[in-house]
Design a protein around this motif. Structure first.
Motif, short mmCIF file in Angstrom:
data_model
loop_
_atom_site.label_atom_id
_atom_site.label_comp_id
_atom_site.label_asym_id
_atom_site.label_seq_id
_atom_site.Cartn_x
_atom_site.Cartn_y
_atom_site.Cartn_z
N ILE A 115 -27.34 -1.55 -22.68
CA ILE A 115 -27.42 -1.33 -24.13
C ILE A 115 -26.07 -0.89 -24.68
O ILE A 115 -25.60 -1.38 -25.73
N SER A 116 -25.39 0.01 -23.98
CA SER A 116 -24.08 0.47 -24.46
C SER A 116 -23.05 -0.65 -24.41
O SER A 116 -22.06 -0.61 -25.16
N ASP A 117 -23.27 -1.65 -23.55
CA ASP A 117 -22.37 -2.80 -23.52
C ASP A 117 -22.35 -3.53 -24.86
O ASP A 117 -21.37 -4.20 -25.20
N TRP A 118 -23.44 -3.40 -25.62
CA TRP A 118 -23.52 -4.07 -26.92
C TRP A 118 -23.20 -3.12 -28.07
O TRP A 118 -22.71 -3.55 -29.12
N PRO A 184 -18.45 -8.04 -17.68
CA PRO A 184 -18.24 -8.96 -18.82
C PRO A 184 -16.80 -9.04 -19.30
O PRO A 184 -16.51 -9.85 -20.19
N ILE A 185 -15.90 -8.23 -18.75
CA ILE A 185 -14.50 -8.35 -19.14
C ILE A 185 -13.89 -9.62 -18.54
O ILE A 185 -12.95 -10.20 -19.09
N THR A 186 -14.43 -10.06 -17.41
CA THR A 186 -13.92 -11.27 -16.75
C THR A 186 -14.22 -12.50 -17.60
O THR A 186 -15.32 -12.66 -18.13
N ILE A 187 -13.23 -13.38 -17.73
CA ILE A 187 -13.35 -14.59 -18.53
C ILE A 187 -13.46 -15.80 -17.61
O ILE A 187 -12.68 -15.96 -16.66
N MET A 188 -14.42 -16.67 -17.89
CA MET A 188 -14.61 -17.90 -17.12
C MET A 188 -13.80 -19.03 -17.74
O MET A 188 -13.65 -19.12 -18.96
N GLY A 189 -13.29 -19.91 -16.89
CA GLY A 189 -12.53 -21.06 -17.38
C GLY A 189 -12.11 -21.95 -16.23
O GLY A 189 -12.35 -21.65 -15.06
N ALA A 190 -11.51 -23.09 -16.57
CA ALA A 190 -11.02 -24.00 -15.55
C ALA A 190 -9.81 -23.38 -14.85
O ALA A 190 -9.05 -22.62 -15.44
N THR A 191 -9.62 -23.73 -13.57
CA THR A 191 -8.50 -23.21 -12.79
C THR A 191 -7.82 -24.36 -12.05
O THR A 191 -8.39 -25.45 -11.91
N GLY A 192 -6.62 -24.09 -11.56
CA GLY A 192 -5.87 -25.12 -10.84
C GLY A 192 -6.58 -25.67 -9.61
O GLY A 192 -6.65 -26.90 -9.43
N PRO A 193 -7.10 -24.81 -8.72
CA PRO A 193 -7.82 -25.35 -7.55
C PRO A 193 -9.03 -26.20 -7.92
O PRO A 193 -9.30 -27.20 -7.27
#
Length: 609
Positions: A115-118, A184-193
């Motif tokens: 809840i505090s995350d929001w 949730p601080i981590t961001i998902m995305g495409a990577t080189g490998p």
């Protein structure tokens, strides 16, 4: 590592700017210094933070270790988070000894904070302002790489997926991750490998005459299954054995793949059948965009204008570079009567990139797993499990190496991590929809995650005993709101395809080159490689790997890492054996155990700490 928008560079001391110990930098501060004291603490001796979370030191024998801590007077301050002091659960990276033990512990550990995350984003006016500025900054920091990777995916997959799919994949992954992840601080995305392995898999499909998207569907489903298995078997605990040796090689491989891929795409312009004038202008556009991005990245350190303007121009330099190059091309192309310049390959409306040759129509969004234009053989369903294992290894390393950095003790995070929960979220909730919709897969992206973390970091400037300013991290605004909104905006941007069609393709290739070259900075492996070409030792930097290790040993360690990097890159480029390169990356972890036979332990403490 360096984000496309350089809100943070030259912040941490050079000796600590690397994948496993990057303690900054933060905006607006010229100096960050840590006090290193000898602490005889078992948490550091085993290479972990409180309650089993990984630290920035490698697993070492039980000896006194030098670590960065905050001090008051002569005594170290106990900055262990409250959740770690009071928790009766196993540590985030400790074996549970029973199925899904680590996953269950992650859920129980994170649940009280959901809840505090929001709500934390709205608690104070300061938090609201910080959240809004982070959303604006991180949207462009995520949008630009998505454009760049989408452009390259389009060229290496024969147009089967591209920019629209990459933007949609980024949006879906980010929204799901914001809702259900443990960090949730981590961001998902495409990577080189991931890009390199997509090229490998596409070539396998061509070789065996398999339709790429149905094969990708099955590869993705196998990968989802294997990733879930890893999550429920406490496999993230293996990160205890990953040291700087492996981190630097993996990071260098990412940089090398991106740089080489960018150059290949630039060279291919001249063999694409376009006119000489279009080819030359394409080359100029790529160089111009790359040069502008570098200029704005370094503008923050200049004396021009004032600090706030320099910061903003630097933060949004990549987007500004794209706009400047696009407008320059729009004015030059009609004047030069160039009619065959390549632009981004995106549909005019919200539709997949791939056009079915037999019908001339775009494919449906949901991929038919049994074949789009011809039956997909049953044997191939099981065959795709083999490359799926490789993709699982890449995802595991990308995900966990990034999270180790984000959750480092020096980040001053007050909420617990969730390594197993994050891996489970990827396997159960992210990979399946990407497979069904025919989208590129996403993993935790180190640079974008650091951009998000650092933009949420609260600091204050204090004076030390000598009267010099020092930066003290006072906390991080840990919440899910910024992550969610950034990726909702990226989802909305998918509807802007008519505008994206106006951007020349060479502009985005220049940005991709910039991403690759910029990621070299901060990797100590490259720093030590440069020393091979500096023969005057008096000009070598005064860093521990130079002063505390014999030159011969330092060079031998560097050449060993370089050899591993070359082997990995060659494996990724040779079609006949490319499918095995993720397995070789994984083999670097146990290979590290061999190093004490070749190097003294005190030297490894400096080179591999």
């Amino acid at each position: 590592l360096l984000c496309p928008c350089s809100a943070f560079e030259n912040f941490a001391p050079e000796s600590s700017r690397h994948l496993g110990n990057m303690s900054g930098p933060l905006p607006d501060f010229e100096e960050y210094r840590t006090v290193r004291v000898a602490v005889n603490d078992d948490r550091y001796r085993r290479g972990s933070d409180e309650n089993g979370a990984p630290g920035t030191t490698a697993p070492t024998p039980a000896t006194t270790e030098s670590v960065a801590v905050e001090v008051k007077g002569d005594k170290p301050v106990d900055d262990t988070p409250e959740w770690a002091k009071n928790s009766k659960l196993i540590g985030p990276l400790q074996w549970s000894g029973y199925p899904a033990g680590g996953l269950i512990a992650d859920i129980r550990r994170r649940a009280p904070y959901y809840i505090s995350d929001w709500t934390d984003a709205f608690k104070t006016k300061e938090n609201i302002n910080l959240s809004l500025s982070t959303i604006l900054f991180c949207f462009f920091a995520c949008f630009a790489p998505a454009l760049a990777f989408g452009t390259i995916f389009d060229s290496v997959s024969g147009g089967e997926f591209g920019i629209v799919e990459m933007l949609l994949s980024t949006a879906i992954s980010g929204i799901v991750y914001a809702l259900f992840s443990g960090q949730p601080i981590t961001i998902m995305g495409a990577t080189g490998p991931e890009l390199a392995y997509t090229i490998v898999f596409y070539q396998i499909c061509v070789q065996f005459d398999l339709e790429f998207l149905p094969a990708r569907f099955w590869q993705g489903m196998w990968t989802a299954l294997f990733t879930v298995v890893l999550a429920i078997t406490d496999s993230c605990c293996l990160m205890h054995y990953v040291t700087r040796f492996t981190e630097e090689i993996f990071s260098a491989l990412i940089s090398t793949i991106e740089i080489v891929t960018a150059f290949i795409n630039i060279v291919n312009i001249f063999g694409s059948g376009v006119s000489v004038s279009a080819s030359l202008w394409s080359l100029i556009l790529s160089i111009l965009t790359y040069g502008l991005a570098v200029f704005f990245r370094d503008f923050k350190a200049s004396d021009w204008l004032n600090a706030p303007i320099r910061k903003n121009l630097s933060n949004y330099g990549v987007i500004i570079s794209i706009l400047v190059a696009t407008f320059a091309s729009a004015g030059f192309v009609p004047w030069a009567e160039i009619t065959d310049l390549e632009y981004l390959n995106v549909p005019s409306d919200f539709a997949p990139t791939y056009v079915i040759p037999e019908t001339g129509m775009r494919r449906p969004w949901a991929v038919n797993p049994m074949g789009i234009t011809k039956p997909f053989p049953v044997w191939a369903i099981f065959f795709t499990a083999i490359p799926a294992i490789g993709l699982t290894i890449l995802g595991y390393l990308d995900q966990n190496l990034t999270e180790v950095i984000i959750n480092g003790k020096d980040r001053k995070l007050s909420k617990p991590p969730g390594y197993h929960l994050d891996l489970f979220t990827c396997g159960a909730l992210i990979y399946p929809p990407c497979s069904i919709l025919g989208l590129p897969f996403t993993h935790a992206a180190t640079v974008r995650s650091l951009a998000h973390l650092l933009s949420l970091t609260k600091t204050e400037v204090v004076q030390n005993a000598s009267g010099r300013n020092e930066v003290k991290i006072t906390g991080v605004l840990e919440q899910r709101f910024t992550h969610l909104v950034v990726h909702i905006l990226i989802a909305v941007s998918v509807l802007a395809t008519p505008i994206l069609r106006l951007v020349p393709r060479p502009v985005i290739i220049g940005i991709f080159l910039y991403l690759g070259v910029s990621s070299i900075r901060g990797n100590q492996l490259f720093d030590r490689i440069w020393l091979l070409f500096v023969w005057d030792k008096s000009r070598w930097p005064d860093f521990p790997y130079v002063t505390d290790v014999p030159t011969k040993e330092m060079l031998k360690f560097t050449l060993l890492q370089l050899l591993c990097l070359v082997i990995l890159f060659v494996l990724s480029r040779v079609r006949e054996v490319a499918v095995v390169f993720p397995f070789v990356i994984g083999a670097l972890i146990p290979f590290r155990k061999v190093l004490p036979k070749w190097f003294k332990e005190e030297h490894l403490q400096v080179l591999d700490k």
